[in-house]
Design a protein around this motif. Structure first.
Motif, PDB file in Angstrom:
ATOM      1  N   THR A 148      43.204  58.945 -38.060  1.00 22.58           N
ATOM      2  CA  THR A 148      44.013  57.815 -38.506  1.00 22.58           C
ATOM      3  C   THR A 148      43.437  57.279 -39.806  1.00 22.58           C
ATOM      4  N   ASP A 149      44.294  57.239 -40.811  1.00 16.17           N
ATOM      5  CA  ASP A 149      43.853  56.788 -42.131  1.00 16.17           C
ATOM      6  C   ASP A 149      44.143  55.299 -42.263  1.00 16.17           C
ATOM      7  N   PHE A 150      43.116  54.546 -42.576  1.00 18.64           N
ATOM      8  CA  PHE A 150      43.257  53.106 -42.733  1.00 18.64           C
ATOM      9  C   PHE A 150      43.127  52.750 -44.205  1.00 18.64           C
ATOM     10  N   THR A 151      44.062  51.961 -44.687  1.00 20.96           N
ATOM     11  CA  THR A 151      44.034  51.534 -46.084  1.00 20.96           C
ATOM     12  C   THR A 151      44.214  50.029 -46.160  1.00 20.96           C
ATOM     13  N   VAL A 152      43.431  49.387 -46.981  1.00 18.20           N
ATOM     14  CA  VAL A 152      43.667  47.971 -47.250  1.00 18.20           C
ATOM     15  C   VAL A 152      43.594  47.757 -48.758  1.00 18.20           C
ATOM     16  N   ASN A 153      44.553  47.046 -49.281  1.00 18.21           N
ATOM     17  CA  ASN A 153      44.611  46.735 -50.710  1.00 18.21           C
ATOM     18  C   ASN A 153      44.567  45.226 -50.886  1.00 18.21           C
ATOM     19  N   ALA A 154      43.878  44.790 -51.878  1.00 20.36           N
ATOM     20  CA  ALA A 154      43.942  43.386 -52.274  1.00 20.36           C
ATOM     21  C   ALA A 154      44.263  43.360 -53.759  1.00 20.36           C
ATOM     22  N   SER A 155      45.267  42.611 -54.134  1.00 22.23           N
ATOM     23  CA  SER A 155      45.688  42.663 -55.534  1.00 22.23           C
ATOM     24  C   SER A 155      46.122  41.295 -56.040  1.00 22.23           C
ATOM     25  N   GLU A 156      46.091  41.189 -57.348  1.00 27.25           N
ATOM     26  CA  GLU A 156      46.604  39.991 -58.002  1.00 27.25           C
ATOM     27  C   GLU A 156      47.507  40.451 -59.132  1.00 27.25           C
ATOM     28  N   SER A 157      48.680  39.825 -59.215  1.00 31.17           N
ATOM     29  CA  SER A 157      49.657  40.222 -60.233  1.00 31.17           C
ATOM     30  C   SER A 157      49.963  39.047 -61.142  1.00 31.17           C
ATOM     31  N   PHE A 158      50.022  39.318 -62.411  1.00 33.34           N
ATOM     32  CA  PHE A 158      50.403  38.264 -63.354  1.00 33.34           C
ATOM     33  C   PHE A 158      51.135  38.888 -64.540  1.00 33.34           C
ATOM     34  N   TYR A 159      52.035  38.108 -65.099  1.00 32.44           N
ATOM     35  CA  TYR A 159      52.801  38.565 -66.247  1.00 32.44           C
ATOM     36  C   TYR A 159      52.000  38.365 -67.532  1.00 32.44           C
ATOM     37  N   ASN A 160      52.365  39.122 -68.526  1.00 30.75           N
ATOM     38  CA  ASN A 160      51.717  38.960 -69.825  1.00 30.75           C
ATOM     39  C   ASN A 160      51.994  37.578 -70.412  1.00 30.75           C
TER      40      ASN A 160
ATOM     41  N   SER B  39      51.559  36.605 -58.098  1.00 29.97           N
ATOM     42  CA  SER B  39      51.267  36.627 -56.660  1.00 29.97           C
ATOM     43  C   SER B  39      49.884  37.183 -56.390  1.00 29.97           C
ATOM     44  N   VAL B  40      49.411  36.853 -55.214  1.00 28.88           N
ATOM     45  CA  VAL B  40      48.198  37.464 -54.669  1.00 28.88           C
ATOM     46  C   VAL B  40      48.638  38.188 -53.405  1.00 28.88           C
ATOM     47  N   ASN B  41      48.220  39.428 -53.284  1.00 25.27           N
ATOM     48  CA  ASN B  41      48.749  40.254 -52.204  1.00 25.27           C
ATOM     49  C   ASN B  41      47.629  40.920 -51.410  1.00 25.27           C
ATOM     50  N   VAL B  42      47.880  41.056 -50.134  1.00 24.34           N
ATOM     51  CA  VAL B  42      46.990  41.851 -49.288  1.00 24.34           C
ATOM     52  C   VAL B  42      47.877  42.809 -48.509  1.00 24.34           C
ATOM     53  N   THR B  43      47.548  44.066 -48.576  1.00 21.57           N
ATOM     54  CA  THR B  43      48.337  45.083 -47.885  1.00 21.57           C
ATOM     55  C   THR B  43      47.421  45.913 -47.006  1.00 21.57           C
ATOM     56  N   THR B  44      47.883  46.203 -45.839  1.00 17.58           N
ATOM     57  CA  THR B  44      47.112  47.096 -44.975  1.00 17.58           C
ATOM     58  C   THR B  44      48.035  48.168 -44.424  1.00 17.58           C
ATOM     59  N   GLN B  45      47.474  49.315 -44.183  1.00 20.05           N
ATOM     60  CA  GLN B  45      48.294  50.446 -43.759  1.00 20.05           C
ATOM     61  C   GLN B  45      47.517  51.341 -42.806  1.00 20.05           C
ATOM     62  N   LEU B  46      48.211  51.806 -41.795  1.00 17.75           N
ATOM     63  CA  LEU B  46      47.647  52.796 -40.877  1.00 17.75           C
ATOM     64  C   LEU B  46      48.526  54.032 -40.945  1.00 17.75           C
TER      65      LEU B  46
ATOM     66  N   LEU C 279      54.161  43.269 -66.262  1.00 21.54           N
ATOM     67  CA  LEU C 279      53.479  42.750 -65.076  1.00 21.54           C
ATOM     68  C   LEU C 279      52.184  43.535 -64.866  1.00 21.54           C
ATOM     69  N   ASN C 280      51.080  42.816 -64.891  1.00 17.08           N
ATOM     70  CA  ASN C 280      49.766  43.449 -64.705  1.00 17.08           C
ATOM     71  C   ASN C 280      49.294  43.209 -63.277  1.00 17.08           C
ATOM     72  N   THR C 281      48.711  44.224 -62.718  1.00  9.54           N
ATOM     73  CA  THR C 281      48.197  44.100 -61.353  1.00  9.54           C
ATOM     74  C   THR C 281      46.825  44.747 -61.268  1.00  9.54           C
ATOM     75  N   GLY C 282      45.891  43.984 -60.796  1.00  4.71           N
ATOM     76  CA  GLY C 282      44.568  44.531 -60.481  1.00  4.71           C
ATOM     77  C   GLY C 282      44.458  44.686 -58.983  1.00  4.71           C
ATOM     78  N   THR C 283      44.036  45.853 -58.548  1.00  9.05           N
ATOM     79  CA  THR C 283      44.027  46.142 -57.120  1.00  9.05           C
ATOM     80  C   THR C 283      42.701  46.746 -56.697  1.00  9.05           C
ATOM     81  N   LEU C 284      42.200  46.234 -55.601  1.00  8.11           N
ATOM     82  CA  LEU C 284      41.025  46.823 -54.970  1.00  8.11           C
ATOM     83  C   LEU C 284      41.521  47.560 -53.735  1.00  8.11           C
ATOM     84  N   ILE C 285      41.185  48.820 -53.642  1.00 15.12           N
ATOM     85  CA  ILE C 285      41.735  49.649 -52.563  1.00 15.12           C
ATOM     86  C   ILE C 285      40.593  50.243 -51.754  1.00 15.12           C
ATOM     87  N   PHE C 286      40.704  50.094 -50.457  1.00 15.73           N
ATOM     88  CA  PHE C 286      39.712  50.737 -49.584  1.00 15.73           C
ATOM     89  C   PHE C 286      40.451  51.598 -48.575  1.00 15.73           C
TER      90      PHE C 286
END
Lengths: 514, 128
Positions: A370-382, A394-401, A353-360
């Motif tokens: 307060t640390d703010f994190t947001v990730n945007a990623s796309e996952s696909f199998y070989n 999947s396409v994912n968006v994650t945010t974290q405080l 499973l490959n995942t490319g992620t952009l993290i800010f």
């Protein structure tokens, strides 16, 4: 819609207790203070080595002498570290570090992180994270992460100071330091589950990371104002204490005799050969031995009361100053950070499973607490997995405080994270747990769950409790989701992470080696 | 001006001393002479023989920040120093003592050091 709530308090606390039961963490009040004299000597030698690379004339002789006696003072404190103020100062100085990277990426089995932290280590980061403390056996992952330049330099014996210095001087090294690589091994896999072999069977994931924007470098001009505050009039007592110490040592006849003898020996045995052959490492080796020999002589001399008073005052002022330095590091550590991460997770049950992620990441508010994190990623199998209709997962968006609880260091942190995943096709996902035989032994196989297309939402709250002065952190997490097939805590499951920063070890090892 | 020992110099009354600092690694430096911040990169020694003045150079910054100090004119060239923010010396402060002697005495000292007059083109190593 099914709902799942994964609680991990009980198991985590039990595990935490077990950790304590296995052996006490390093005590801050240990009766026997660690011997930091070798590390202080390494610090002096490193400074000389850095001076030699500038270069300045007589880089070794410059380190100790009239007008520059702080380093010897630090050695004297290390020699008398049983004095609580000295021991505490040395510990605080040693604990001051630059940046840290811990944990495996969230897609690996043992991870306790929902969102991924972005800053890569300059040298070496290792994390072992344990999961599945209930009925299912999850993976125990061992992650090695390295910055190529940092790893090479570490292997060459460079200390952290050398690295920082090199980064500040060399644009190429600064650029390459933006890259890091990581490999995660699942030690529950392979012929000997539970034994780390580093073999192909245990390689659970690898990742590469590029830091695009990094405003967390305390050497950045953006933090010049903060550093300048340490030269303001209100820090004059510190500089005054250094001057008083310098003069007190200068009035100590035995000290000046010792200093003169050391200077003469350094000139004869270090500087003169170095001037002829320019062999920095050879000179550093002789210098280190000379220092060790002469400093042993010095520490045997009884300190005059005036010197003791001056040392005490210096320790007091430096402790305060170091606290201010720590605050600047903490502030810089919450600067904006943008990274691109590429990871591949290997699982026997499904294709890689490959995942490319952009993290800010960024610190929020004026104090950036307060640390703010947001990730945007796309996952696909070989390839298209059995049971799925498309390789795209999947396409994912994650945010974290993440917010520290309290102001004392180290402090517990409360993390709230949310993740939204969109699955455009019916797909499959490894649940991450190895199948268990009737005898209770892991069979080395994992299970696969179906994941119908649609939306999946996660919410996670995590409390991370650091164990003071140990480098260990214990995370306790609660996760809720509208669907179960992609959540790792499928049932009630404990997830306890043991996070270890090896930078300190590298420095310590370097110190002992020298 | 002549170097007596590390960070210790002797010069003529009202002799001009040049101080240059070059900082790397995000450090910040302050230079004070006689307790006062140095304006520019020069100052004059006191006009009276027998007087002394102390220069203080303080460096703060992240670990690895460094400062190269060049003091001129010393023995016909310049004398160098190096400050580094390191683990056990996170905020180095170095001190430089300047003594003033009559011009004749300074010349005699120079002769004794076998250097000749202070004017010259000696290599800027600051070392004998």
């Amino acid at each position: 819609m099914r709902r799942v709530l994964a609680l991990s308090f009980a198991a985590a606390l039990a595990s935490s207790a077990a950790v304590h039961a296995q052996g006490p963490p390093p005590s801050t009040d240990s009766a026997v203070a660690p011997d930091r004299r070798p590390a202080v000597i390494v610090d002096i030698v490193d400074a000389a080595r850095a001076a030699a690379t500038v270069p300045v004339p007589t880089p070794f002789g410059l380190q100790i002498g009239p007008g520059n006696r702080q380093r010897v003072a630090m050695y004297l404190m290390a020699a008398k570290a049983e004095r609580s103020a000295y021991g505490a100062l040395l510990k605080a100085l040693e604990a001051a570090r630059v940046d840290k990277q811990v944990g495996s990426t969230p897609n690996t089995n043992g991870s306790t992180s929902l969102a991924m932290k972005g800053l890569a280590p300059r040298i070496f980061g290792m994390a072992v994270e344990r999961g599945a403390l209930t009925r299912e056996v999850s993976g125990t992952s061992l992650t090695f992460r390295a910055n190529p330049v940092g790893l090479i330099k570490a292997l060459q014996g460079s200390g952290l100071v050398d690295l920082n210095d090199a980064y500040s001087r060399d644009a190429v090294e600064r650029f390459t330091s933006r890259f890091s690589l990581a490999a995660t091994f699942d030690i529950s896999r392979g012929a000997e589950p539970g034994v780390f072999t580093g073999g192909d069977q245990q390689l659970a994931a690898w990742s590469a990371r590029l830091t695009v924007i990094n405003r967390r470098d305390p050497a950045s001009p953006a933090y010049a104002t903060q550093w300048r505050t340490l030269l303001a009039p209100d820090t004059a007592p510190y500089r005054g204490s250094v001057e008083a110490l310098n003069d007190a040592l200068g009035r100590w006849a035995a000290y000046t005799t010792w200093e003169t003898q050391l200077g003469a020996a350094v000139t004869t045995f270090v500087e003169m050969p170095f001037a002829a052959n320019h062999d920095v490492e050879g000179a550093a080796s002789v210098y280190r031995n000379l220092l060790a020999e002469h400093l042993r002589t010095l520490e045997a001399l009884p300190l005059p009361p005036e010197v003791t008073v001056a040392l005490d005052a210096y320790a007091r002022e430096l402790t305060q100053l170091q606290s201010s330095i720590d605050q600047i590091y903490a502030f810089a550590g919450k600067g904006s950070l943008l990274t691109i991460d590429w990871s591949t997770v290997r699982d026997k049950a499904v294709p890689d499973l490959n995942t490319g992620t952009l993290i800010f990441e960024a610190g929020l508010g004026q104090s950036r607490k307060t640390d703010f994190t947001v990730n945007a990623s796309e996952s696909f199998y070989n390839s298209v997995p059995t049971g799925a209709v498309h390789a795209l997962k999947s396409v994912n968006v994650t945010t974290q405080l993440e917010h520290p609880l309290g102001s004392a260091l180290p402090t517990a942190t409360l993390t709230v994270a949310a993740r939204y995943s969109y699955l455009p096709y019916d797909t499959v996902s490894s649940t991450g747990g190895a199948a268990v035989s009737a005898a209770g032994n892991a069979t080395g196989t994992t299970t696969v769950g179906m994941a119908p297309k649609g939306s999946v939402a996660f919410v996670q709250a995590k409390l991370t409790i650091p164990i003071k002065d140990s480098g260990l952190k214990v995370p306790l997490s609660v996760t809720a989701s509208n669907r179960t097939e992609l959540i790792k805590e499928k049932d009630v499951r404990g997830s306890v992470g043991i996070t270890f920063d090896l930078d300190t070890f590298v420095s310590a090892f370097s110190g002992q080696r020298h | 001006m002549h170097r007596i020992q590390s960070r210790t110099y002797i010069g003529q009354p009202s002799e001009t001393v040049s101080v240059n600092t070059t900082v790397h690694g995000g450090g910040q430096v302050s230079v004070t002479v006689g307790g006062q911040p140095l304006a520019g990169n020069q100052f004059q020694l006191p006009a009276t023989a027998g007087a002394t003045v102390r220069m203080q150079i303080a460096l703060v910054g992240p670990q690895g920040a460094s400062c190269v100090v060049a003091i001129a004119v010393v023995d016909g060239g310049s004398d160098a120093d190096f400050l580094l923010c390191s683990v056990f010396n996170p905020a180095p402060v170095n001190f430089y003592d300047f003594s003033v002697a009559a011009a004749a005495a300074v010349a005699t000292f120079a002769t004794a050091k076998d250097l000749g007059p202070t004017v010259g083109t000696k290599s800027p190593t600051g070392e004998k």
